[in-house]
Design an enzyme around this catalytic site. Structure first.
Site, mmCIF file in Angstrom:
data_model
loop_
_atom_site.group_PDB
_atom_site.id
_atom_site.type_symbol
_atom_site.label_atom_id
_atom_site.label_comp_id
_atom_site.label_asym_id
_atom_site.label_seq_id
_atom_site.Cartn_x
_atom_site.Cartn_y
_atom_site.Cartn_z
ATOM 1 N N GLY A 244 0.592 -1.012 0.028
ATOM 2 C CA GLY A 244 0.103 0.035 0.095
ATOM 3 C C GLY A 244 1.193 1.230 -0.203
ATOM 4 O O GLY A 244 2.006 1.274 -0.372
ATOM 5 N N LEU B 256 0.292 3.563 -1.934
ATOM 6 C CA LEU B 256 0.976 3.552 -3.212
ATOM 7 C C LEU B 256 1.548 4.806 -3.960
ATOM 8 O O LEU B 256 1.158 6.049 -3.600
ATOM 9 C CB LEU B 256 -0.106 3.251 -4.381
ATOM 10 C CG LEU B 256 -0.850 2.015 -3.874
ATOM 11 C CD1 LEU B 256 -1.916 1.345 -5.012
ATOM 12 C CD2 LEU B 256 0.208 0.612 -4.177
ATOM 13 N N HIS B 257 2.610 4.665 -4.594
ATOM 14 C CA HIS B 257 3.176 6.079 -5.504
ATOM 15 C C HIS B 257 3.379 5.702 -6.950
ATOM 16 O O HIS B 257 3.037 4.413 -7.465
ATOM 17 C CB HIS B 257 4.536 6.441 -4.667
ATOM 18 C CG HIS B 257 5.425 5.058 -4.552
ATOM 19 N ND1 HIS B 257 5.956 4.620 -5.605
ATOM 20 C CD2 HIS B 257 5.993 4.634 -3.611
ATOM 21 C CE1 HIS B 257 6.945 3.551 -5.047
ATOM 22 N NE2 HIS B 257 6.907 3.723 -3.972
ATOM 23 N N GLY C 278 5.705 4.845 -8.687
ATOM 24 C CA GLY C 278 6.622 3.495 -8.707
ATOM 25 C C GLY C 278 5.635 2.239 -8.952
ATOM 26 O O GLY C 278 5.813 1.567 -9.891
ATOM 27 N N HIS C 279 4.743 2.199 -7.892
ATOM 28 C CA HIS C 279 3.898 0.997 -7.907
ATOM 29 C C HIS C 279 2.882 1.215 -9.110
ATOM 30 O O HIS C 279 2.631 0.183 -9.554
ATOM 31 C CB HIS C 279 2.844 1.224 -6.704
ATOM 32 C CG HIS C 279 3.756 0.881 -5.147
ATOM 33 N ND1 HIS C 279 3.754 1.870 -4.236
ATOM 34 C CD2 HIS C 279 4.234 -0.276 -4.706
ATOM 35 C CE1 HIS C 279 4.399 1.390 -3.356
ATOM 36 N NE2 HIS C 279 4.738 0.220 -3.534
ATOM 37 N N GLN D 233 7.842 -8.983 7.963
ATOM 38 C CA GLN D 233 9.529 -8.585 7.431
ATOM 39 C C GLN D 233 9.575 -7.607 7.992
ATOM 40 O O GLN D 233 10.685 -6.851 7.536
ATOM 41 C CB GLN D 233 9.032 -8.409 5.740
ATOM 42 C CG GLN D 233 8.030 -7.129 5.333
ATOM 43 C CD GLN D 233 7.990 -7.158 3.930
ATOM 44 O OE1 GLN D 233 6.930 -7.857 3.236
ATOM 45 N NE2 GLN D 233 8.485 -6.048 3.349
ATOM 46 N N GLY E 37 9.911 -3.779 -8.563
ATOM 47 C CA GLY E 37 10.565 -2.756 -9.102
ATOM 48 C C GLY E 37 12.377 -2.796 -8.654
ATOM 49 O O GLY E 37 12.601 -3.791 -7.786
ATOM 50 N N LYS F 33 14.325 -0.802 -7.525
ATOM 51 C CA LYS F 33 14.696 -0.286 -6.377
ATOM 52 C C LYS F 33 14.838 -1.334 -5.074
ATOM 53 O O LYS F 33 15.812 -1.108 -4.533
ATOM 54 C CB LYS F 33 13.401 0.740 -5.762
ATOM 55 C CG LYS F 33 14.091 1.458 -4.648
ATOM 56 C CD LYS F 33 12.894 2.518 -4.087
ATOM 57 C CE LYS F 33 11.840 1.896 -3.501
ATOM 58 N NZ LYS F 33 12.030 1.243 -2.142
ATOM 59 N N SER G 123 7.413 4.354 -0.387
ATOM 60 C CA SER G 123 6.359 4.580 0.318
ATOM 61 C C SER G 123 6.681 5.669 1.668
ATOM 62 O O SER G 123 5.964 6.348 2.261
ATOM 63 C CB SER G 123 5.444 3.607 0.850
ATOM 64 O OG SER G 123 4.922 2.962 -0.294
#
Length: 288
Positions: A31, A33-34, A36-37, A61, A148, A150, A187
């Site tokens: 969630g 979201l930006h 990239g997502h 995680q 991604g 990243k 995020s």
């Protein structure tokens, strides 16, 4: 766009998609979201018949002392953004569903999780990632899943898991999307205190410096690493986690840039942990 919250309904939907011989694209997210997502979602929409995105802040995680409670949660905004990207289904399970009380099984990719983020966050972080992604793959049954660059280490770990556990899923790694000044979209960026925002570019600037030195013919990894680390550590408020030059296939440190390498780093500023990386080789290609 449909919202599915139960595991049983997701199982049934996945079976229906398979029965129709439709190709399913999947974008797992936590969630907040930006762009990239959304770039992953838009590519999934373009390449598949059905696109599923999960929104699940995975507790396993996050290691002790990390930012699980403060991780940004923007459910309504996420729904609007995913719908605009063309997503067909949002899968939004609860932690109680994903991890029932007597659960005892986990998934760990061993060697690839020992370096980089594994040194500071521990292999337990990656165990949480691979376990939840394996569970999501079994629930959604995608044709393709999108990650991604990243999170380069995470993407490589997922690729290894898919091969080792015989998932019939294509893993697609998409380029990093950045803010206008070059900061890798995350995020967590929204949690950076305003007084630290400009200084959060230190890692990105060091990576670019390393890339430019390689372009100019400096191939000694030790010297390159020293230059980049010194750049970051000029700011006393930055806590450098790591900044290494590694093989993009094994994540093992290299002595010379004789082939394509991954320059990857992580740091903390203003209480926010940021990661970034760049691919570079002596003769190209170079990622931005």
């Amino acid at each position: 766009m449909r919202i599915i919250e139960s595991l049983e309904e997701m199982h049934a939907e996945a079976a229906d998609i398979a029965a129709r011989r439709a190709e399913c694209g999947f974008v797992p997210t936590m969630g907040a979201l930006h762009e990239g997502h959304l770039s992953l979602m838009e590519r999934a929409v373009a390449e598949n018949d059905v696109t599923v995105a999960s929104v699940f802040v995975n507790p396993t995680q996050f290691m002790p002392g990390e930012d699980f409670d403060n991780y940004p949660r923007t459910w309504e905004e996420d729904l609007d953004a995913a719908e605009q990207a063309g997503v067909d289904i949002i899968f939004h399970p609860t932690a109680e569903q994903m991890y029932p009380p007597r659960a005892q099984t986990s998934v760990l990719v061993h060697t690839l999780t020992q370096g980089l983020c594994g040194m500071s966050r521990g292999q337990g972080h990656f165990r949480g990632v691979t376990t939840v992604v394996a569970k999501l793959f079994n629930l959604v049954r995608p044709t393709r899943a999108y990650f991604g660059q990243k999170d380069a280490q995470q993407a490589l770990v997922i690729q290894r898991m898919v091969i080792d556990l015989n998932f019939n899923i294509e893993i697609i790694v998409c380029p990093i999307v950045r803010e206008e000044d070059g900061l890798a979209l995350s995020s967590r960026n929204r949690n950076i205190p305003p007084e630290y925002r400009d200084r959060a570019l230190a890692l990105r600037e060091a990576l670019v410096r390393g890339r430019n030195l390689i372009r100019d013919g400096q191939y000694d990894a030790f010297q390159l690493t020293n230059v980049m680390q010194e750049m970051v550590l000029q700011d006393p408020d930055i806590e450098l986690d790591y900044l290494d030059i590694v093989s993009p296939e094994t994540l093992e440190e290299v002595e010379r840039v004789d082939d394509l390498v991954l320059i990857a780093g992580a740091m903390k500023i203003g209480g926010v942990r940021l990661i970034d990386n760049i691919l570079v080789g002596p003769d190209g290609p170079w990622s931005d």
